[in-house]
Structure formats: C-alpha cells, structure tokens
Design a protein around this motif. Structure first.
Motif, PDB file in Angstrom:
ATOM      1  N   GLU A 135      62.295  39.451  -4.920  1.00 49.14           N
ATOM      2  CA  GLU A 135      62.394  38.184  -5.564  1.00 49.14           C
ATOM      3  C   GLU A 135      60.934  37.490  -5.357  1.00 49.14           C
ATOM      4  N   LEU A 136      60.444  36.691  -6.391  1.00 48.34           N
ATOM      5  CA  LEU A 136      59.360  35.686  -6.407  1.00 48.34           C
ATOM      6  C   LEU A 136      59.585  34.800  -5.278  1.00 48.34           C
TER       7      LEU A 136
ATOM      8  N   GLY B 120      56.958  37.343 -19.281  1.00 53.00           N
ATOM      9  CA  GLY B 120      57.049  35.989 -19.816  1.00 53.00           C
ATOM     10  C   GLY B 120      57.106  35.019 -18.394  1.00 53.00           C
ATOM     11  N   PRO B 121      57.599  33.557 -18.790  1.00 51.32           N
ATOM     12  CA  PRO B 121      57.363  32.710 -17.630  1.00 51.32           C
ATOM     13  C   PRO B 121      58.411  33.230 -16.555  1.00 51.32           C
ATOM     14  N   ALA B 122      58.043  32.495 -15.545  1.00 48.10           N
ATOM     15  CA  ALA B 122      58.969  32.913 -14.406  1.00 48.10           C
ATOM     16  C   ALA B 122      59.026  31.760 -13.416  1.00 48.10           C
ATOM     17  N   SER B 123      60.026  31.704 -12.423  1.00 47.12           N
ATOM     18  CA  SER B 123      60.102  30.638 -11.423  1.00 47.12           C
ATOM     19  C   SER B 123      60.136  31.347 -10.239  1.00 47.12           C
ATOM     20  N   VAL B 124      59.855  30.837  -9.053  1.00 47.79           N
ATOM     21  CA  VAL B 124      60.273  31.154  -7.598  1.00 47.79           C
ATOM     22  C   VAL B 124      61.753  31.635  -7.509  1.00 47.79           C
ATOM     23  N   GLY B 125      61.987  32.402  -6.654  1.00 45.11           N
ATOM     24  CA  GLY B 125      63.423  32.769  -6.484  1.00 45.11           C
ATOM     25  C   GLY B 125      64.104  33.796  -7.773  1.00 45.11           C
ATOM     26  N   ASP B 126      63.104  34.233  -8.936  1.00 49.85           N
ATOM     27  CA  ASP B 126      63.769  35.038  -9.870  1.00 49.85           C
ATOM     28  C   ASP B 126      63.542  36.417  -9.365  1.00 49.85           C
ATOM     29  N   GLU B 127      64.721  37.271  -9.542  1.00 45.93           N
ATOM     30  CA  GLU B 127      64.698  38.685  -9.251  1.00 45.93           C
ATOM     31  C   GLU B 127      63.434  39.352 -10.283  1.00 45.93           C
ATOM     32  N   VAL B 128      62.957  40.433  -9.699  1.00 39.57           N
ATOM     33  CA  VAL B 128      61.847  41.014 -10.414  1.00 39.57           C
ATOM     34  C   VAL B 128      61.535  42.351  -9.949  1.00 39.57           C
ATOM     35  N   LEU B 129      60.860  43.325 -10.907  1.00 43.94           N
ATOM     36  CA  LEU B 129      60.459  44.512 -10.383  1.00 43.94           C
ATOM     37  C   LEU B 129      59.177  44.794 -10.707  1.00 43.94           C
ATOM     38  N   ALA B 130      58.358  45.406 -10.014  1.00 47.86           N
ATOM     39  CA  ALA B 130      56.763  45.581 -10.072  1.00 47.86           C
ATOM     40  C   ALA B 130      56.346  47.134 -10.149  1.00 47.86           C
ATOM     41  N   PHE B 131      55.528  47.303 -10.936  1.00 44.17           N
ATOM     42  CA  PHE B 131      54.776  48.620 -11.030  1.00 44.17           C
ATOM     43  C   PHE B 131      53.560  48.608 -11.926  1.00 44.17           C
ATOM     44  N   ARG B 132      52.356  49.160 -11.566  1.00 45.86           N
ATOM     45  CA  ARG B 132      52.192  49.883 -10.552  1.00 45.86           C
ATOM     46  C   ARG B 132      51.508  49.001  -9.529  1.00 45.86           C
ATOM     47  N   VAL B 133      51.962  48.891  -8.462  1.00 45.44           N
ATOM     48  CA  VAL B 133      51.293  48.207  -7.421  1.00 45.44           C
ATOM     49  C   VAL B 133      50.651  48.831  -6.111  1.00 45.44           C
ATOM     50  N   GLN B 134      49.956  48.364  -5.412  1.00 43.80           N
ATOM     51  CA  GLN B 134      49.649  48.958  -4.299  1.00 43.80           C
ATOM     52  C   GLN B 134      50.224  48.630  -2.802  1.00 43.80           C
ATOM     53  N   GLY B 135      50.878  49.168  -2.097  1.00 44.77           N
ATOM     54  CA  GLY B 135      51.611  48.722  -0.844  1.00 44.77           C
ATOM     55  C   GLY B 135      52.787  48.130  -1.004  1.00 44.77           C
ATOM     56  N   GLY B 136      53.722  48.892  -1.665  1.00 47.17           N
ATOM     57  CA  GLY B 136      55.335  48.271  -1.863  1.00 47.17           C
ATOM     58  C   GLY B 136      55.967  48.473  -0.837  1.00 47.17           C
ATOM     59  N   TYR B 137      55.674  49.669   0.246  1.00 46.42           N
ATOM     60  CA  TYR B 137      56.423  49.900   1.457  1.00 46.42           C
ATOM     61  C   TYR B 137      56.118  48.907   2.357  1.00 46.42           C
ATOM     62  N   ALA B 138      56.710  47.515   1.980  1.00 49.59           N
ATOM     63  CA  ALA B 138      56.509  46.539   2.792  1.00 49.59           C
ATOM     64  C   ALA B 138      57.384  45.282   2.900  1.00 49.59           C
ATOM     65  N   THR B 139      57.345  44.320   3.394  1.00 44.74           N
ATOM     66  CA  THR B 139      58.538  43.171   3.194  1.00 44.74           C
ATOM     67  C   THR B 139      58.155  42.143   2.252  1.00 44.74           C
ATOM     68  N   GLU B 140      56.796  42.073   2.077  1.00 46.39           N
ATOM     69  CA  GLU B 140      56.307  40.881   1.028  1.00 46.39           C
ATOM     70  C   GLU B 140      54.997  41.344   0.762  1.00 46.39           C
ATOM     71  N   LEU B 141      54.551  41.145  -0.786  1.00 43.77           N
ATOM     72  CA  LEU B 141      52.951  41.529  -0.833  1.00 43.77           C
ATOM     73  C   LEU B 141      52.830  40.609  -2.150  1.00 43.77           C
ATOM     74  N   THR B 142      51.350  40.538  -2.478  1.00 41.89           N
ATOM     75  CA  THR B 142      50.999  39.818  -3.525  1.00 41.89           C
ATOM     76  C   THR B 142      50.588  40.481  -4.612  1.00 41.89           C
ATOM     77  N   VAL B 143      50.810  40.528  -5.950  1.00 40.60           N
ATOM     78  CA  VAL B 143      50.364  41.713  -6.925  1.00 40.60           C
ATOM     79  C   VAL B 143      49.795  40.792  -8.229  1.00 40.60           C
ATOM     80  N   PRO B 144      49.175  41.563  -9.081  1.00 44.37           N
ATOM     81  CA  PRO B 144      48.837  41.087 -10.277  1.00 44.37           C
ATOM     82  C   PRO B 144      50.310  40.845 -10.991  1.00 44.37           C
TER      83      PRO B 144
END
Ligand SMILES: NC(=O)c1ccc[n+]([C@@H]2O[C@H](COP(=O)([O-])OP(=O)(O)OC[C@H]3O[C@@H](n4cnc5c(N)ncnc54)[C@H](OP(=O)(O)O)[C@@H]3O)[C@@H](O)[C@H]2O)c1
Length: 312
Positions: free
Chosen positions: A68-69, A81-105
C-alpha cells in the motif's frame, strides 16, 4: 525505520543482513510503499553471487513488491495514473523489495488489481514481462509450434498463457511431477533429459518446430533447440548468457536497454490481463520476511513449483 535485506559482501544469502534502514520521504516523482509481499526471482541471488562491474555494496535485494502507498511525493502520479495514500499497488523494477517499506520511482508503480493477492501481484511482472519479450523477439504467431524449455517454471507458465493468446501450440519441457501444471496452462509436456529431441518430435507429430524459447540454460536445451529450429533468430535464451553469442542465438535480459524498453511498455497490458484472470500467477508458498534464507534455498534448488513470496 524499515527492515531490508541487503548483501554487504558478494556471495550467497547466508552473508546478507536484515538491516534497519531509514525510509526517505518521497520526493517529487517518488512514492513510499508498505510492503505486503515481496516477489522472489532467481535474479535476486544470482545478481550478487559475485562482483558485478558498476554495482556497489551494499546491494538492497528484491526487484518487485506489492503493498500500500504510505506517502506520495509532491505533484506525483504513479505509472497507472493518479493515486492516494492507502491505495494498493504493485511495483517493478525496484531495488530493495525484500523490505517492510521502501521509497521508489512512481513510474514503476501501478494500481493493484483487486482480485490479485499481494503474493500474486508481487510476482507478476518480472516473469511476465520476460515471457512476453521471449514471444515477441521470436515472432511467435498463430498456428505455430513452439518448444519451451522450463515450462513449469515461473517464466514458463507465463509463456504458456501468453503463447496461447497468440494462437501458438507449445511443447514444454518439465519433470514428470510438473506435467499437470504444464497441461493446466495449455502446454504439451515432455520430460527433459536424454532423448529429448525424439520426444519433442513425437509431440510435434510431424509439424516443424518454428521457434524455441529457453528458460533453463542447459546445454541440452540449447542443442535440441538448434537441432529443431533452423532460424537462429527464432531461438531465444534467458538463462545462457555465457553461450548465446557463440551459438548465434538471441539472449535477452532486463539489463539490456532494448529489453528494458519492451518490458516497461508491456507492464500495463499484463496487469490488465492478470486483473481479468487471463494471466494467472501460481504461488507455491509464502514465507515471513525473516525466513528469506529458507525461501531462497527452495528457489535455488530449481523446482519451486510456483512463485514464492516474502511477507513482512
Ligand atoms: N534473462 C532474463 O531476463 C531472465 C528473467 C527471468 C528469469 N531468468 C532466468 O530464467 C530461469 C528460469 O527462471 P524462473 O523464475 O522461471 O525459475 P523457476 O520458477 O525456478 O523455474 C525453474 C524451472 O527449471 C526447470 N528445471 C530445473 N532443472 C532443470 C533441468 N536440469 N533441465 C530442464 N529444466 C529444469 C524446472 O522444472 P521442474 O520443476 O518441472 O523440474 C522449473 O520449471 C532462471 O535461470 C532465471 O535466472 C532470466
């Protein structure tokens, strides 16, 4: 603070650390994700097994997540497109996904289809975009017969489903224990091992084999592909980078600019297919984030039986 698995030396996961790291607030063009599942791929451990030019330690592990964001940078939209905090998302290709939280492009982040679980969503895009590119570069089309090495694997089952959409018939290698999985996704299973060429010809029933897609990388897979497919441009490997050039066959990888561009362009289409139930991501097991080493032992043994995910 978040927890994140990091390789601090080159080598296997036994030397990785579960580090406490700061999660930077997202700048413009970035978002922060609370990870609900981290997808697992062989690349996660292969890419830090030995020193790689241009890569600096520590390396944060993991290329895809679902969650979630928790924060959105100023004036920022995500890939879908536009998104809000709390939205469920998937992300690829990020660096460091084996984590509890991360900031990504933000452009690597897409709305998660509601019907996809987090472990499924976290495992959709690396295997899926690879499979789509394998079919694209070999030009697989309607009515063709295709040989696929590794039909029961993560990339393999995605190839099977996408090839069916192109109207191609796929003869897919697997171990007999995986034959039902290959059949479930529309493939004709054959066992790998000695005598493979004859079994493939038998399964083809006299039809020519038009293209060969290798997701295994054994010499057997490359040799049988070359014996059965005359046009080297219609043979692709994703697992034999070291032997593709000498054999004159195609090799593709997410690190190659042309592959990255194709894979980025096809992400939204694959997410839409998965959301409609037309592209299934079979998940074999999930593990707590702390049990990363156990999960990677299963993955590296080569027969995971579906995708694996780490759940924080
Ligand atoms: N270049 C790229 O862009 C790229 C992208 C993704 C993956 N890859 C590579 O592609 C490969 C497959 O990835 P994946 O995620 O699909 O892996 P996976 O889910 O672990 O699948 C592994 C597959 O290999 C099969 N296999 C194991 N030993 C074999 C052997 N001796 N001969 C033939 N098949 C054998 C297994 O079949 P059974 O279980 O039925 O025996 C299984 O289907 C890995 O090497 C990965 O690093 C490359």
């Amino acid at each position: 603070m978040a927890l994140q698995w990091r390789a601090t030396t080159w080598g296997g996961p036994e030397s990785w650390e579960l580090a406490e790291v700061e999660v930077p607030p997202p700048a413009s063009g970035e978002v922060t994700i609370r990870v609900r599942a981290a997808g697992m791929n062989p690349a996660d451990y292969k890419h830090v097994a030995s020193e790689r030019p241009g890569v600096v330690l520590p390396v944060a592990i993991g290329y895809e997540v679902s969650g979630e964001l928790t924060a959105i940078g100023p004036d920022t939209v995500i890939g879908s497109g536009p998104a809000s905090v709390g939205d469920e998302v998937l992300a690829f290709r990020v660096q460091g996904g084996y984590a509890t939280e991360l900031t990504v492009p933000a452009e690597k982040v897409f709305a998660k289809p509601a019907d996809l679980s987090h472990p499924e969503a976290a495992n959709l895009l690396l295997a899926g975009t690879t499979a789509a590119e394998m079919l694209e570069v070999t030009g697989v089309g309607r009515g063709e017969t295709v040989l696929l090495h590794g039909g029961s694997g993560a990339v393999g089952v995605a190839v099977l489903q996408l090839a069916a959409r192109r109207g191609a018939r796929v003869i897919a290698t697997a171990s007999p224990a995986s034959f039902d999985r290959v059949r479930a996704y529309g493939g004709v299973p054959v066992a790998y091992g000695p005598g493979l060429r004859a079994r493939v010809e038998d399964a083809a029933g006299g039809a020519p084999v038009d293209a060969a897609l290798d997701a295994v990388g054994t010499d057997e897979a490359l040799e049988v592909s070359q014996e059965l497919v005359g046009d080297r441009d219609r043979i692709v490997t994703i697992a034999a980078a070291d032997r593709a050039d000498e054999r004159g066959i195609r090799w593709i990888a997410g690190s190659l600019p042309a592959s990255a561009a194709y894979r980025d362009a096809v992400r939204a289409e694959l997410i839409a297919l998965a959301g409609e139930g037309a592209l299934i991501v079979p998940v074999a097991a999930t593990y707590p984030l702390r049990d990363m080493r156990e999960a990677l032992r299963v993955l590296a043994a080569g027969h995971p039986g579906g995708k694996l995910a780490l759940v924080p």
